[in-house]
Motif scaffolding. Structure first.
Motif, short mmCIF file in Angstrom:
data_model
loop_
_atom_site.label_atom_id
_atom_site.label_comp_id
_atom_site.label_asym_id
_atom_site.label_seq_id
_atom_site.Cartn_x
_atom_site.Cartn_y
_atom_site.Cartn_z
N ALA A 164 0.84 -1.20 0.00
CA ALA A 164 0.00 0.00 0.00
C ALA A 164 0.87 1.26 0.00
O ALA A 164 0.57 2.22 -0.71
CB ALA A 164 -0.92 0.00 1.22
N ASP A 165 1.95 1.24 0.80
CA ASP A 165 2.87 2.39 0.82
C ASP A 165 3.52 2.59 -0.54
O ASP A 165 3.67 3.72 -1.02
CB ASP A 165 3.95 2.21 1.88
CG ASP A 165 3.44 2.42 3.30
OD1 ASP A 165 2.34 3.00 3.46
OD2 ASP A 165 4.15 2.01 4.24
N ILE A 166 3.93 1.50 -1.17
CA ILE A 166 4.56 1.58 -2.48
C ILE A 166 3.56 2.11 -3.51
O ILE A 166 3.89 2.99 -4.32
CB ILE A 166 5.13 0.21 -2.89
CG1 ILE A 166 6.31 -0.15 -1.98
CG2 ILE A 166 5.57 0.22 -4.36
CD1 ILE A 166 6.79 -1.57 -2.12
N ALA A 167 2.35 1.60 -3.47
CA ALA A 167 1.31 2.05 -4.41
C ALA A 167 1.02 3.54 -4.20
O ALA A 167 0.87 4.29 -5.18
CB ALA A 167 0.04 1.23 -4.23
N HIS A 168 0.95 3.96 -2.95
CA HIS A 168 0.68 5.37 -2.65
C HIS A 168 1.83 6.25 -3.16
O HIS A 168 1.59 7.32 -3.72
CB HIS A 168 0.46 5.57 -1.15
CG HIS A 168 0.01 6.94 -0.79
ND1 HIS A 168 -1.22 7.43 -1.13
CD2 HIS A 168 0.66 7.94 -0.16
CE1 HIS A 168 -1.33 8.67 -0.71
NE2 HIS A 168 -0.20 9.01 -0.11
N LEU A 169 3.05 5.81 -2.97
CA LEU A 169 4.21 6.56 -3.46
C LEU A 169 4.15 6.69 -4.98
O LEU A 169 4.39 7.76 -5.54
CB LEU A 169 5.52 5.88 -3.04
CG LEU A 169 6.80 6.53 -3.56
CD1 LEU A 169 6.94 7.96 -3.06
CD2 LEU A 169 8.00 5.69 -3.14
N GLU A 170 3.81 5.60 -5.65
CA GLU A 170 3.73 5.63 -7.11
C GLU A 170 2.64 6.61 -7.57
O GLU A 170 2.85 7.39 -8.50
CB GLU A 170 3.45 4.24 -7.67
CG GLU A 170 3.43 4.22 -9.18
CD GLU A 170 3.26 2.84 -9.77
OE1 GLU A 170 3.57 2.69 -10.96
OE2 GLU A 170 2.82 1.91 -9.06
N ILE A 171 1.50 6.58 -6.92
CA ILE A 171 0.41 7.51 -7.27
C ILE A 171 0.88 8.95 -7.07
O ILE A 171 0.66 9.81 -7.93
CB ILE A 171 -0.84 7.21 -6.43
CG1 ILE A 171 -1.46 5.89 -6.86
CG2 ILE A 171 -1.85 8.35 -6.51
CD1 ILE A 171 -2.51 5.34 -5.90
N THR A 172 1.55 9.20 -5.96
CA THR A 172 2.04 10.54 -5.66
C THR A 172 3.06 10.99 -6.70
O THR A 172 3.00 12.13 -7.20
CB THR A 172 2.65 10.59 -4.26
OG1 THR A 172 1.66 10.18 -3.31
CG2 THR A 172 3.15 11.98 -3.91
N MET A 173 4.00 10.11 -7.06
CA MET A 173 5.03 10.47 -8.03
C MET A 173 4.40 10.74 -9.40
O MET A 173 4.81 11.68 -10.09
CB MET A 173 6.08 9.37 -8.14
CG MET A 173 6.88 9.16 -6.86
SD MET A 173 7.63 10.66 -6.19
CE MET A 173 8.70 11.11 -7.52
N LYS A 174 3.40 9.96 -9.78
CA LYS A 174 2.72 10.19 -11.05
C LYS A 174 1.99 11.53 -11.06
O LYS A 174 1.98 12.23 -12.07
CB LYS A 174 1.74 9.05 -11.35
CG LYS A 174 2.42 7.78 -11.81
CD LYS A 174 1.42 6.68 -12.09
CE LYS A 174 2.09 5.43 -12.59
NZ LYS A 174 1.11 4.35 -12.85
N LYS A 175 1.39 11.91 -9.93
CA LYS A 175 0.71 13.21 -9.83
C LYS A 175 1.71 14.35 -10.00
O LYS A 175 1.44 15.32 -10.70
CB LYS A 175 -0.01 13.34 -8.48
CG LYS A 175 -1.27 12.57 -8.37
CD LYS A 175 -1.90 12.79 -6.99
CE LYS A 175 -3.15 11.97 -6.80
NZ LYS A 175 -3.73 12.15 -5.45
#
Length: 147
Positions: free
Chosen positions: A122-133
């Protein structure tokens, strides 16, 4: 306060440590920059000139040139003139590079498993979403600036 500059410093430090660890696992036969070039060439078909590599790696023209020369001598890459512009040299992996790339990928996976073992999916997925934004925000600003 966390800002883009702080994030970039974190990523640069991670990249530096990551390169050292990967280099150790490759028995110091390749420099960290040579490993990075092999990874970039294998993962990004649109990156195939020394200028592309300089921009992606954030290193000097001299360091890229020395690394390309070393990889040429090891028979892992070839340089060919661009079909449209003979001044441009395109860099391509050779068949001899395939087992090296496979070994690098195997070691990369082992490092990922070790480093990320205590980080939740979940942390990795959240980081990826944030980086994409963040990336999309930069792209949007770039497009608006061009118009």
């Amino acid at each position: 306060m966390l800002n883009v500059e702080t994030m970039l410093r974190y990523f640069n430090e991670i990249r530096r440590i990551y390169a050292v660890k990967l280099n150790e696992r490759m028995d110091d036969f390749f420099s960290p920059n040579e490993i990075n070039i092999l990874i970039l060439l294998s993962n990004n078909k649109h990156i195939n000139t020394s200028s592309d590599l300089r921009v992606m790696l954030g290193v000097s023209k001299g360091l890229v040139s020395r690394s390309i020369d070393a990889l040429l001598k090891k028979g892992l890459i070839v340089c060919r003139s661009d079909e449209r512009d003979k001044r441009i040299q395109r860099i391509h992996l050779t068949k001899k590079a395939a087992p090296v790339i496979e070994h690098i990928n195997h070691e990369v996976q082992k490092i990922n498993d070790e480093v990320l073992k205590d980080v939740s999916e979940a942390d990795i997925a959240h980081l990826e979403i944030t980086m994409k934004k963040i990336l999309q925000c930069f792209k949007d600003k770039e497009e608006n600036h061009e118009n």
